[in-house]
Structures are given as structure tokens and as C-alpha cells.
Design an enzyme around this catalytic site. Structure first.
Site, PDB file in Angstrom:
ATOM      1  CB  CYS A 175      -0.985  -0.011   1.160  1.00  0.00           C
ATOM      2  SG  CYS A 175      -0.248   0.206   2.804  1.00  0.00           S
ATOM      3  CG  HIS A 195      -4.827   1.031   3.741  1.00  0.00           C
ATOM      4  ND1 HIS A 195      -4.031   0.456   2.772  1.00  0.00           N
ATOM      5  CD2 HIS A 195      -5.861   1.616   3.080  1.00  0.00           C
ATOM      6  CE1 HIS A 195      -4.567   0.673   1.589  1.00  0.00           C
ATOM      7  NE2 HIS A 195      -5.668   1.374   1.748  1.00  0.00           N
ATOM      8  CG  ASP A 246      -6.613   3.171  -1.198  1.00  0.00           C
ATOM      9  OD1 ASP A 246      -5.511   2.852  -1.668  1.00  0.00           O
ATOM     10  OD2 ASP A 246      -7.093   2.647  -0.168  1.00  0.00           O
TER      11      ASP A 246
END
Length: 754
Positions: free
Chosen positions: A329, A388, A411
Site C-alpha cells: 500500500c 493502510h 486509494d
């Protein structure tokens, strides 16, 4: 030769892609939808002469001496100063929409009121004025007209033009063409007089929907930073070189837009551009930039811990067209941040600690345990990530109520699909805070990442679930980004939720949850009786190669003796919350006297966990207490072990463009050898990514590497170094931030570790 072969393959691939779209569009469109930016080799598309309708196709001059263009000068040095684009390393002019561009035209004679010519700004393979991809600024003598503001004045035998692109103009690479009106048509300048320019979003201009009031130095111009990873209370910064101004990066960003087939006409809308980017930075369903890998097998590529920045990733993707392996991530977030800053969008990387990944699209994260108090990985689909990373981009939203403009969540980590593709956002942070998840895009998923309830279930042998506990505070406890004032945390939790420590904040969060529920989010409304005992885990700060230590408190607040069974186990985990290996286990019966607290000490020696550490050294402590009537209480804590630091020293004094020396060293203080370690070094404006492999470094051994570099850019620069070992990808790192100017520095330097 290799470069020519790659260029030839790219040309054939892009040509075939365009031709296939032309074939398959026949019968549906008169022309294929233009989704291809300017090629260097497509000069043949534009004829040198275009006759007027029903006119002779042969050029015929007006009476008198015909006007002939002799030179087209885009005045690069003047324009880049006015447009804040002097940092881009490219021969092509880079400017921002909404601000004036100065062009200098030289003709064979002075321009008169009878002369008519036009300056065309063309973008795409099939420029069209109805699609804003062909903009013609008309001049009758010195009088200008057209869709973009313009003016002209004579200066020293040449014509100085001032053209202001519309604040909503298409972003990308334009060709500038001058056309002189003859008696029967337009005479275009030849290929040698058709310069190109890149037009970007303009966060400095209030008329642009990408406008940012303040913070440009950090959120637009800063080409390096840190991304916070680890776990709550064990977080640490990881340096990342965005490198948005480095050679080839802007071209790679344009290539990404082309490969996504986003229509040229949509590239003036930042909402559409960033939504496209959130899909294209991952390769999940569109052969985008990065391949995700959350295992520990990186044999077919590079470990995510290898990357120190975005530059090599984007350059490799642009040159090959093949997705780059591998990412997790924070790598996705770092590359997406580069993409947005490169195109002129203000952006930043956000880290959410204790982030819920809810597969069911509700506000419930379900964790299931077996009847003997073990985590039931087989039946648990939801997970809690230690952290995250995603991005925020600053936009004025025109597609939703204006009050929800500002920072928007984007994202690119491929978690769940959105409208059929792995992408997420943009979603307004302001809307998420108050629970208005009805606006595009993906507000429900992001709201759940920071607001889910955690439900603990036990599952019996017949599959029946019994709800034991509901934790309403675990998720989204802390959200941070890099401070504009240095490489330290800026806590932005209160931008996503209200302060739980105040009555007003609790009421605000409850109202936000109720609002989200009214828009389709599902909450847990069952009442669960308070547990008979409580468990508190106080883990000490951990270091790789040293014992893991924690104090465990089991509290019995009741007035009676409780007979319990206690299970303590420690396991290595992925940062996504997925179990890896069990490394330590204790199981015993414990009598808890009335109104008492039993204190226990947990100590796990390094030889138990070191063989199982992954690329991110995370250890999860779980304590389960089983009471009579099958009541179970479970508590867990994740400890991210801190790694050792590299030492970086730079020579002094250093002049821009002249040789300097960087010395990187590492003293192995671990009790285990580092097997065939690799050292990675990178610094935008200082030196490109370099790697060096070493032989095994024994305990108390020393590793050292000296590298020559030639600073090629002014301003604060960051040098990042990462060391990876084959027995565990332990990432010691630090960075050195200094101003590399044309004057020498004093002999005393301060190196700030990140």
C-alpha cells in the site's frame, strides 16, 4: 541499440492499439474516441496546407508580399519562472493552465492589419475544437480573438504574444502550430517550427478547480518526504522520493493517461483524472503500473521494501509497458502521489493506523475464534490492517455540493472493486467525517476503514457463532501525514472523525454513524453484556534481535473468585493483519481473586521469532481468557519492531554540478548474520537509484559503500538508503536533507534521520 529496439516496440504497440480502436469503433462512432496524446513521430498527421471549403488546393498568396513564419520561440526561461515549473527536467516547455504563456513569433516582415494568422494548440491524435483538443487563437494584425485570452505586441522586429489557457483546459502535451491565412487556405508551419509544451493543472490559480490556498511548497513542489508505517504506538517513518520533476517522469504520467484510454476531452477534469489514476497505478485489471504482492515470495520481482521512490518504477513502466513487480500500500500511495504532484495537483500520503478492511461493505469487522480460543483464519474474511496508506488530493468538487470541496481521498491499492475496477475515490474527507457517504466516489468503503465496529465471535463445532464482544474504538484510532514543516507527523485524525474524549465529539461521531446508516451502511445494534474480566496488554518498545517484552494485566472487577483458562500466543503477522507463523504459546489455568488484578510478564527471545520475520517485522500478542458458561475475552496488540539505522555522511563543501561523495555504512549489532544484503541508494536532484550487493555480514561486522554524485538541482534534497537482507528484509534507513546550492557549505552538517 537496446534503446532503439525498445522505442520501436513501443511505437508498434501504440500504433497497433490505436488501429485496433479505430477498427472496433467503426459503425458506432464516426471517428474513434481520441484517447492518445501527442507522439514524437506523428508529424505527418498535420498537412502543411489546408484549403478553405470549395477552394483551390494549391497555396495562393494574398496580393502583396505573403506573410511567412520564420521562427516560433516559446520563451522557455521566461515562462517556467512565471509558472513555477523550472524544476522539471525536460527539454519541452512546462506551463500551467489559467496563467499567461509568452510566445515570440518572427515573420519575414512586419505584421499589418490586413494579415490574418492563427496560433493553434493541438492535443491528441484527432484534435477537435468541439472537444477542447484544438484551440485556435485568431489574429487580425495585432487584434486577437478566440476561446483563450490573448494579446500581441511588436518587440524588436518580432511579435510577442501573450496567450492564457482556459483554467479548465485539457491537461497534457500540446503541439503549437502557426497557420497563416492565404487567399485560398491556411499555410501551416512545417514540423521544424511546431514546438511542443506540457500544460498542467494550476494549484496556484484561483480559477482552477485544483487551486490550493496555501501549502504549495509541501503539497506540490516537495519531491521527497516520509510515509508512516508500522503499527499504532510502534509507527516509524519510511523515506520516499517522489521525484515528480525527474527526467522521464512527466512523460510517464502522460503515458499512463494514454494507456488508460481516458478520452482527451476528459483530461481537463481533475476528478476524472485522479479516479483514472487510482485504477491505473495498480495492475489488477488494466495492466497498470504496479503488481501487488502481500506474501514473502518476491522471487519474480523486487520486494516492496526495495523501492525508495517512484522514479525508477515510472521510468521502467514507461519504457516497457509492463507492470512493475512488486508493491504494497505505501508503494502504491507513493507512486500515486508522484503522479498527482507531477501533473500539478496538490496531494499528500495518509496513513490510517488500525485500518479496517471490510469485505461485506458494512460497518462491522468480524473476527472469529474457535472454541479453544484460537483465531479461526478459515472463516474470518475481514481483517484489521496495522496501517493502510492512501492519498488525499485537494480539489474544488463541481459534481457534489461545494461545501465538500477540499481534501479528497484517493486509494490505488487494489482492495475492492468500484464500478467494475480496482480503484477508490475521490471521496470528500469532510463528507466522510459527518457520514454523508452518498456522494461519489466510494465514501461507504472509506468511512468503514476509519469507523467500523470490531465484533469478536466464537464458533462452535457446528458452525454457530456467538457474539462475545463489540469494540467501537479500535478502528481508525490515528491518521497521520507528513508535516509541511519537517519529517515528522501531522495528526489529522480530527479531520476524519470527532474527538472521542469529549461529550460533543462522541455525539458527533454517533450522528455520523447514524447518517451513514441512513445511506445504506449496516451497523451492529445488538447489545452485549460487559465482560466479566478485562485484559490489558502493555508491550514495551521492541527492537529486531532483542527479546519481545510485555506486561499482561487480567482484571477481575467482580466480588467473587473466577476460575479461568488463559491462552497467550505470539505470532508474526503481515501488516494486513493476516497471520504468518506462531512463534510462542503459553496455556495455563488461573484463579482470579475478587476485585484483583493479576500481573504477568511475557518475554519472547529473539531466536523464537527471528526465523519467521518478514519484510516488515510485526509481532502480534493475543491474550484469550475463557470463563465459565463459555464466556471468552480476547485482547491483542501488535508490536512493530524497530530496525537499526544506517549512517550516511556527505563530503563538504559541495557545488552544484561538481563531484561530491556519499558514504553509507552499517554496523551489524544483531546476533545473526545478514545474508547477502543489498544496499539501495537514491536521491532526486542528487543521484539516480543505485544498488550494491554485499557478501554476508557477520554479527558485529561492518558494511560500507562510498558513492560519487553530482548535484544537478537546487533546493532541499533528500538522500534515502535502504538495506535489505535475504534472511529477513530488515530495512535500516535514514535520509540526509540539505540545500545543494552554488555556494559552499560550512564544514558542520546536520543529518536528520527519518
Amino acid at each position: 541499440m537496446g534503446f532503439l529496439c525498445r522505442a520501436a516496440r513501443r511505437f508498434l504497440r501504440d500504433r497497433d492499439r490505436i488501429m485496433s480502436r479505430e477498427i472496433y469503433s467503426k459503425g458506432r462512432f464516426n471517428q474513434p474516441v481520441d484517447a492518445t496524446n501527442l507522439f514524437d513521430n506523428d508529424k505527418h498527421i498535420l498537412p502543411e496546407f489546408e484549403p478553405f471549403d470549395h477552394a483551390d488546393a494549391t497555396p495562393r498568396a494574398n496580393p502583396g508580399s505573403p506573410l511567412v513564419v520564420q521562427d516560433v520561440d516559446l520563451s522557455k526561461s521566461m515562462n517556467i519562472a512565471n509558472h513555477h515549473t523550472g524544476m522539471y527536467i525536460t527539454e519541452t516547455l512546462v506551463v500551467r493552465r489559467g496563467d499567461p504563456i509568452f510566445l515570440k513569433l518572427t515573420f519575414n516582415r512586419p505584421v499589418t492589419a490586413q494579415d490574418n494568422f492563427q496560433v493553434q494548440f493541438r492535443i491528441g491524435a484527432n484534435p477537435n475544437p468541439l472537444r477542447d483538443s484544438l484551440v485556435s487563437v485568431l489574429f487580425s494584425g495585432l487584434v486577437a480573438s478566440g476561446p483563450w485570452e490573448a494579446s500581441a505586441s511588436e518587440q524588436q522586429g518580432a511579435l510577442m504574444l501573450q496567450v492564457t489557457p482556459a483554467p479548465n483546459a485539457v491537461v497534457g502535451r500540446y503541439r503549437v502550430v502557426v497557420a497563416v491565412a492565404l487567399a485560398n487556405g491556411l499555410q501551416y508551419t512545417g514540423p521544424e517550427l511546431q514546438p511542443s509544451l506540457y500544460l498542467l493543472f494550476n494549484p496556484f490559480n484561483s480559477r482552477d478547480t485544483a487551486f490550493l490556498e496555501s501549502g504549495h511548497e509541501e503539497y506540490v513542489m516537495n519531491d521527497s518526504g516520509v510515509i508512516w508505517i508500522g503499527s499504532l504506538n510502534s509507527e516509524y517513518p519510511r523515506p520516499w522520493n517522489y521525484g515528480q520533476f525527474e527526467q522521464g517522469v512527466l512523460e510517464a504520467c502522460i503515458y499512463i493517461m494514454d494507456k488508460s484510454q481516458l478520452p482527451i476531452s476528459d483530461r481537463g477534469d481533475p476528478v476524472k483524472v485522479v479516479r483514472m489514476a487510482s485504477a491505473m497505478i495498480n495492475s489488477q485489471d488494466d495492466n497498470g503500473v504496479l503488481v501487488g504482492n502481500w506474501s514473502e515470495d518476491f522471487s519474480m520481482g523486487k520486494s516492496p521494501m526495495f523501492w525508495t521512490g517512484s522514479v525508477q518504477i515510472l521510468q521502467q513502466y514507461h519504457s516497457t509497458g509492463v507492470p512493475v513487480s512488486y508493491a504494497q500500500c505505501w508503494v502504491y500511495a507513493g507512486v500515486l502521489n508522484t503522479f498527482m504532484r507531477c501533473l500539478g495537483l496538490a496531494s499528500r500520503v495518509i496513513t490510517n493506523f488500525s485500518s479496517a478492511h471490510d469485505n461485506d461493505g458494512n460497518l462491522k469487522t468480524d473476527l472469529i475464534f474457535t472454541s479453544d480460543m484460537q483465531p479461526d483464519s478459515r472463516h474470518t474474511r475481514d481483517s484489521i490492517w496495522n496501517y493502510h496508506c492512501w492519498n488525499e488530493v485537494y480539489l474544488r468538487r463541481m459534481d457534489i455540493p461545494e461545501e465538500f470541496s477540499g481534501w479528497q481521498v484517493i486509494d490505488s491499492t487494489p482492495q475492492e472493486t468500484s464500478d467494475g475496477n480496482y480503484r477508490c475515490g475521490p471521496a470528500s474527507v469532510k463528507a466522510i467525517k459527518i457520514g454523508k457517504v452518498c456522494f461519489p466516489f466510494d465514501g461507504r468503503f472509506i468511512f468503514a476503514e476509519v469507523n467500523s465496529d470490531v465484533l469478536y465471535h466464537t464458533r462452535d463445532r457446528y458452525g454457530k457463532l456467538s457474539l462475545q464482544k463489540v469494540d467501537k474504538k479500535l478502528i481508525g484510532q490515528k491518521l497521520v501525514t507528513k508535516s509541511p514543516h519537517g519529517n515528522y507527523q501531522l495528526d489529522i485524525t480530527l479531520e476524519y472523525k470527532y474527538n472521542e474524549d469529549s461529550v460533543e465529539g462522541q455525539r458527533g461521531n454517533e450522528e455520523a454513524l447514524a447518517t451513514a446508516e441512513s445511506f445504506g451502511c449496516s451497523r451492529e445494534n445488538r447489545q452485549v453484556l460487559p465482560a466479566s474480566v478485562s485484559v490489558i496488554i502493555n508491550a514495551k518498545k521492541g527492537y529486531v534481535g532483542r527479546p519481545l517484552e510485555a506486561q499482561l494485566d487480567i482484571v477481575n472487577p467482580s466480588g467473587s473468585l473466577l476460575q479461568t483458562q488463559v491462552l497467550v500466543f505470539v505470532e508474526t503477522t503481515y501488516y494486513t493483519g493476516v497471520r504468518s507463523h506462531e512463534v510462542h504459546k503459553e496455556n495455563y489455568n488461573l484463579d482470579l481473586p475478587a476485585n484483583s488484578t493479576q500481573k504477568m510478564t511475557l518475554s519472547v527471545p529473539p531466536e523464537e521469532y527471528m526465523p519467521f520475520l518478514g519484510s516488515q517485522p510485526n509481532l502480534k500478542i493475543t491474550v484469550s481468557v475463557k470463563l465459565p458458561q463459555n464466556e471468552m475475552v480476547t485482547e491483542s496488540a501488535v508490536v512493530s519492531l524497530e530496525v537499526l539505522w544506517l549512517n550516511i555522511q556527505a563530503s563538504s563543501p559541495v557545488y552544484m554540478g561538481q563531484k561530491g561523495t556519499i558514504s553509507v555504512s552499517f554496523n551489524n549489532q544483531l546476533d545473526v548474520p545478514l545474508i547477502r544484503p543489498t544496499l539501495v541508494l537514491e536521491g532526486p536532484g542528487l543521484l539516480p537509484l543505485k544498488t550494491k550487493d554485499f557478501e554476508t555480514v557477520e554479527p558485529r561486522g561492518l558494511l560500507k559503500w562510498e558513492v560519487e554524485f553530482y548535484p544537478y538541482s537546487l533546493g532541499p534534497k533528500t538522500l534515502s538508503a535502504v538495506l535489505l537482507s535475504n534472511n529477513s528484509a530488515m530495512p535500516p534507513h535514514c535520509d540526509c536533507r540539505r540545500d545543494w546550492k552554488e555556494v559552499p557549505y560550512p564544514k558542520t552538517h546536520v543529518f536528520r534521520q527519518s
